[in-house]
Design a protein around this motif. Sequence first.
Motif, short mmCIF file in Angstrom:
data_model
loop_
_atom_site.label_atom_id
_atom_site.label_comp_id
_atom_site.label_asym_id
_atom_site.label_seq_id
_atom_site.Cartn_x
_atom_site.Cartn_y
_atom_site.Cartn_z
N THR A 43 0.66 -1.30 0.36
CA THR A 43 -0.18 -0.15 0.02
C THR A 43 1.31 1.42 -0.11
N VAL A 45 1.82 4.99 1.51
CA VAL A 45 0.06 5.55 2.56
C VAL A 45 1.12 6.99 2.95
N VAL A 50 4.46 1.32 1.78
CA VAL A 50 3.97 -0.08 3.06
C VAL A 50 4.01 -1.43 2.33
N CYS A 52 3.20 -5.30 3.58
CA CYS A 52 3.03 -6.13 5.00
C CYS A 52 2.29 -7.18 4.81
N CYS A 57 4.57 -4.35 9.06
CA CYS A 57 4.44 -3.77 8.06
C CYS A 57 5.33 -3.16 8.05
N ALA A 59 8.48 -0.34 6.43
CA ALA A 59 8.32 1.19 4.99
C ALA A 59 10.07 2.25 4.55
N CYS A 70 3.08 7.67 11.66
CA CYS A 70 1.93 6.48 11.83
C CYS A 70 0.87 6.52 11.72
N SER A 72 -1.04 8.06 10.17
CA SER A 72 -1.31 8.85 8.13
C SER A 72 -1.70 7.07 7.91
N ILE A 73 -0.06 6.42 8.77
CA ILE A 73 -0.72 5.02 8.31
C ILE A 73 -2.13 3.74 9.43
N GLU A 76 -5.22 5.16 7.27
CA GLU A 76 -5.14 3.87 6.22
C GLU A 76 -5.88 2.95 6.12
N LEU A 77 -4.41 2.28 6.84
CA LEU A 77 -4.50 1.05 7.12
C LEU A 77 -4.96 0.37 9.21
#
Length: 110
Positions: A43, A45, A50, A52, A57, A59, A70, A72-73, A76-77
């Motif tokens: 993904t 981000v 990133v 996983c 995960c 990056a 962190c 932002s991740i 999104e996740l």
Amino acid sequence: MVRIAAFLLSLVGSLALLGSAAVAQPSNSFYSLTLAQPAATKTVVHEIPVSCDGAVCAAPKGNSRPAIVCASIARELGPVTAFRAGDQALDGEALAKCNAKADTTKLARR
């Protein structure tokens, strides 16, 4: 006999390399994190790719502060249970701030 020994030695060396590659993180990873739920394999981000394997995960380093990456991740996740930037890990308070940005509705849609 010498050929068989050389073949076996080559085979053992190849298996050792394969085993260590499966455990090692990518050499360009700076961030390592664990998510509360497994995520997509790859993904992007906050302009950072990133990768996983389930909920674990990694990056490469981005231009933003670790707390922003962190958040932002998490957005999104989903929630992050552990986050490390280089040799610095986010503590409980920083993780709580990170996870305040988590979008739990995205988890329900997975």
